[in-house]
Design an enzyme around this catalytic site. Structure first.
Site, PDB file in Angstrom:
ATOM      1  N   ASP A 174       0.709  -0.707  -0.338  1.00  0.00           N
ATOM      2  CA  ASP A 174       0.296  -0.190   0.259  1.00  0.00           C
ATOM      3  C   ASP A 174       1.031   1.530  -0.187  1.00  0.00           C
ATOM      4  OD1 ASP A 174      -2.449   1.673   0.219  1.00  0.00           O
ATOM      5  OD2 ASP A 174      -2.797   0.526   1.540  1.00  0.00           O
ATOM      6  N   HIS A 314      -9.861  -2.499  -7.816  1.00  0.00           N
ATOM      7  CA  HIS A 314      -9.523  -1.667  -6.665  1.00  0.00           C
ATOM      8  C   HIS A 314      -8.677  -0.198  -7.350  1.00  0.00           C
ATOM      9  CE1 HIS A 314      -9.770   0.339  -2.781  1.00  0.00           C
ATOM     10  NE2 HIS A 314      -8.724   0.315  -3.075  1.00  0.00           N
TER      11      HIS A 314
HETATM   12  C1  HEM Z   1      -5.111   2.335  -3.580  1.00  0.00           C
HETATM   13  C2  HEM Z   1      -6.227  -1.622  -0.888  1.00  0.00           C
HETATM   14  C3  HEM Z   1      -9.922   1.041   1.083  1.00  0.00           C
HETATM   15  C4  HEM Z   1      -9.078   4.039  -2.441  1.00  0.00           C
HETATM   16  C5  HEM Z   1      -5.061   0.730  -3.169  1.00  0.00           C
HETATM   17  C6  HEM Z   1      -3.689   0.117  -3.043  1.00  0.00           C
HETATM   18  C7  HEM Z   1      -4.322  -0.910  -2.206  1.00  0.00           C
HETATM   19  C8  HEM Z   1      -5.628  -1.052  -1.714  1.00  0.00           C
HETATM   20  C9  HEM Z   1      -2.883  -2.725  -1.404  1.00  0.00           C
HETATM   21  C10 HEM Z   1      -2.589   0.009  -4.098  1.00  0.00           C
HETATM   22  C11 HEM Z   1      -1.626   0.722  -3.489  1.00  0.00           C
HETATM   23  C12 HEM Z   1      -1.191   2.407  -3.460  1.00  0.00           C
HETATM   24  O1  HEM Z   1      -1.569   2.339  -5.275  1.00  0.00           O
HETATM   25  O2  HEM Z   1      -0.923   2.793  -3.070  1.00  0.00           O
HETATM   26  C13 HEM Z   1      -7.204  -0.690   0.107  1.00  0.00           C
HETATM   27  C14 HEM Z   1      -7.688  -1.501   1.378  1.00  0.00           C
HETATM   28  C15 HEM Z   1      -9.017  -0.902   1.527  1.00  0.00           C
HETATM   29  C16 HEM Z   1      -9.118   0.184   0.756  1.00  0.00           C
HETATM   30  C17 HEM Z   1      -7.090  -3.265   2.136  1.00  0.00           C
HETATM   31  C18 HEM Z   1      -9.778  -0.786   2.757  1.00  0.00           C
HETATM   32  C19 HEM Z   1      -9.285  -1.817   4.094  1.00  0.00           C
HETATM   33  C20 HEM Z   1      -9.995   2.125   0.531  1.00  0.00           C
HETATM   34  C21 HEM Z   1     -10.849   2.720  -0.087  1.00  0.00           C
HETATM   35  C22 HEM Z   1     -10.977   4.226  -0.707  1.00  0.00           C
HETATM   36  C23 HEM Z   1     -10.351   3.844  -1.645  1.00  0.00           C
HETATM   37  C24 HEM Z   1     -11.837   3.041   1.268  1.00  0.00           C
HETATM   38  C25 HEM Z   1     -11.665   5.228  -1.145  1.00  0.00           C
HETATM   39  C26 HEM Z   1     -13.510   5.064  -1.458  1.00  0.00           C
HETATM   40  C27 HEM Z   1      -7.441   4.111  -2.685  1.00  0.00           C
HETATM   41  C28 HEM Z   1      -7.321   4.735  -3.843  1.00  0.00           C
HETATM   42  C29 HEM Z   1      -6.412   3.780  -4.619  1.00  0.00           C
HETATM   43  C30 HEM Z   1      -6.567   2.841  -4.031  1.00  0.00           C
HETATM   44  C31 HEM Z   1      -7.386   6.038  -4.484  1.00  0.00           C
HETATM   45  C32 HEM Z   1      -5.230   4.587  -4.799  1.00  0.00           C
HETATM   46  C33 HEM Z   1      -5.677   4.308  -7.007  1.00  0.00           C
HETATM   47  C34 HEM Z   1      -4.528   4.253  -7.190  1.00  0.00           C
HETATM   48  O3  HEM Z   1      -3.432   6.028  -8.265  1.00  0.00           O
HETATM   49  O4  HEM Z   1      -3.880   3.662  -8.174  1.00  0.00           O
HETATM   50  N1  HEM Z   1      -5.761   0.905  -1.728  1.00  0.00           N
HETATM   51  N2  HEM Z   1      -7.627   0.244   0.554  1.00  0.00           N
HETATM   52  N3  HEM Z   1      -9.227   2.666  -0.988  1.00  0.00           N
HETATM   53  N4  HEM Z   1      -6.810   3.095  -2.654  1.00  0.00           N
HETATM   54 FE1  HEM Z   1      -7.430   1.451  -1.782  1.00  0.00          FE
END
Ligand code: HEM
Length: 448
Positions: A174, A314
């Site tokens: 992450d 995601h």
């Molecule tokens: C990216 C996990 C909840 C928005 C990521 C990444 C992971 C991750 C593994 C890819 C690594 C990164 O780009 O930093 C999770 C987990 C969540 C969660 C396990 C809940 C337990 C959320 C929620 C939102 C969100 C609730 C918004 C509603 C984003 C965004 C990115 C991202 C905006 C970057 C996308 C990009 O620019 O490529 N998340 N996330 N995440 N997540 Fe989550």
């Protein structure tokens, strides 16, 4: 960007410096006595960590940092009745929970309602002695604020141990993709989105609302306590393990492949858009290339091809890149959450059942809640026909998408028309919307 014009000594540190923290405690409080709280906070201001402090040489940094943020009812308790220009902030997250797709029955009582007035975020990158710097700061808060506040809830979050450091509980790296902020970020990584400072900071160029002048250089923080069902996720991906087009994967490889397609990245962080069939840890770890993709490819169709990354994945739902015709700089936010809870025990793993509470203490900063976190959750993750103008319905985002039916399409590259009904592996159990004021706003307005 030149990295010079924002007053970084006045902006709280956690907002722009996407630090990976070893430990982070969220100390949620209720204000009992506004007058003595203001006196105590005034004396505490020098302890609040600015962006400049976090960017200073390690030798001059404190062992832990502290930021403070207030809910709408917290500002009211302090006699601040100004309209901050954000309706979701004014009503609080509990009032918004069903709009976000949450079931109120899973919300924990400290968050249900508007009883939380504020939160201290206490973080450290110091590894040892484990916990002592954070507890030192928590004791400092308890002795400084005394009975003017009551602790409503406390979450002790921490980076996962060993090789899992930096990875969330499902196992995926992450903290890879955050936007660069014009006027602050000194480097822009290949593929990284640059947003105007006002997408993140209130009152700056690009902020879309009119607000009281004292809110300049603040931000809104969306906090979510998101429980993760890790053994259940592992078991489901194994049961539904997919095959690559050549049919050469073992069941475990097929489970990892399915998990990677649900996120759009492999566990190492390598994007499936660049390496669709196998993980590539060198790519995952390389900031110069791990964001350098936009889902568009010269020899394939952006509107129908999910062979590299499902439309519902995601990272594609929450940052659709070339799926949107215009470069989107509004619906971005800076993420700064930390995992909480223990590692999966052997009995949880063997029974495929969570018995302990673990998940993500999720934090997102933006100048308008309805354009950042809330837009990503409701308009994108929860909405089956987003991204738009595809030849098939993308379906719900399978990790954090809320609502029903929980059908995500495109996960199986051999037959992208198969709709998967994905169990809920992430359960929102609470949260709140907060305003994170600048340090001068604390001195001049909040404690005045
Ligand atoms: C990216 C996990 C909840 C928005 C990521 C990444 C992971 C991750 C593994 C890819 C690594 C990164 O780009 O930093 C999770 C987990 C969540 C969660 C396990 C809940 C337990 C959320 C929620 C939102 C969100 C609730 C918004 C509603 C984003 C965004 C990115 C991202 C905006 C970057 C996308 C990009 O620019 O490529 N998340 N996330 N995440 N997540 Fe989550």
């Amino acid at each position: 960007t030149n990295g010079t014009f924002l007053p970084i000594q006045n902006i709280q540190g956690d907002i722009l410096v996407g630090m990976k923290k070893q430990l982070e405690t969220f100390y949620f409080f209720h204000i009992n006595d506004p007058a003595s709280f203001k006196t105590a906070l005034n004396s505490y201001v020098p302890t609040i960590t600015s962006t400049a402090t976090l960017l200073s040489p390690a030798s001059s940094q404190p062992l832990a940092f502290v930021n403070i943020a207030f809910s709408s009812t917290g500002l009211q308790a302090l006699g601040i009745t100004d309209d901050l220009g954000d309706s979701q902030f004014s009503s609080g997250m509990y009032a918004d929970a069903t709009n976000l797709g949450d079931s109120l029955s899973t919300w924990e009582s400290p968050f249900a309602g508007t009883n939380i007035h504020g939160v201290f975020l206490i973080g450290t990158d110091q590894l040892a002695p484990q916990d002592s710097y954070v507890s030192f700061y928590v004791s400092g808060i308890v002795s400084t604020f005394g009975s003017s506040i009551t602790e409503v809830d406390r979450i002790d979050a921490s980076a996962r141990p060993g090789d899992e450091a930096g990875h969330e509980h499902f196992g995926f790296l992450d903290g890879i993709s955050n936007p660069a902020v014009a006027g602050f970020s000194t480097t822009v990584l290949p593929g990284q989105t640059v947003v105007p400072s006002g997408t993140i900071l209130t009152g700056r160029l690009g902020d879309v609302a009119l607000r009281p002048s004292w809110t300049l250089d603040g931000t809104f923080m969306a906090f979510r306590k998101l429980q993760q069902k890790v053994p259940e996720f592992d078991a489901w991906t194994l049961e539904n393990a997919i095959q690559n087009p050549e049919g050469t994967l073992t069941v475990q490889q097929g489970a990892d492949y399915l998990g990677a397609r649900m996120f759009g990245r492999w566990k190492s962080g390598a994007p499936t858009d660049i390496t669709p069939l196998v993980d590539d840890p060198t790519l995952g770890a390389d900031p110069q290339s791990n964001n350098n993709f936009d889902f568009a490819h010269a020899n394939s169709s952006l509107i129908s091809d999910q062979s590299r990354c499902p439309f519902s994945a995601h990272i594609r739902k929450t940052n659709p890149r070339a799926d949107l015709a215009d470069a989107n700089t509004i619906n971005h936010a800076i993420r700064a959450g930390t995992p909480y809870g223990p590692e999966v025990s052997s009995s949880e793993a063997s029974s495929n059942t969570s018995t302990q509470d673990r998940g993500m203490a999720f934090v997102e900063y933006q100048s308008t809640i309805g354009n950042g976190f809330r837009f990503q959750q409701i308009n994108w993750a929860n909405t089956a026909n987003f991204p738009p103008l595809k030849t098939v319905t993308p379906g719900i985002e399978p990790i954090v998408g809320q609502g029903s039916p929980r059908t995500a399409d495109g996960l199986n590259p051999v037959d992208p028309s198969v709709g998967y009904t994905v169990p809920q592996f992430v359960i929102p159990t609470g949260g709140e919307y907060f305003f994170v004021p600048s340090i001068s706003a604390i001195t001049d307005v909040i404690t005045a």
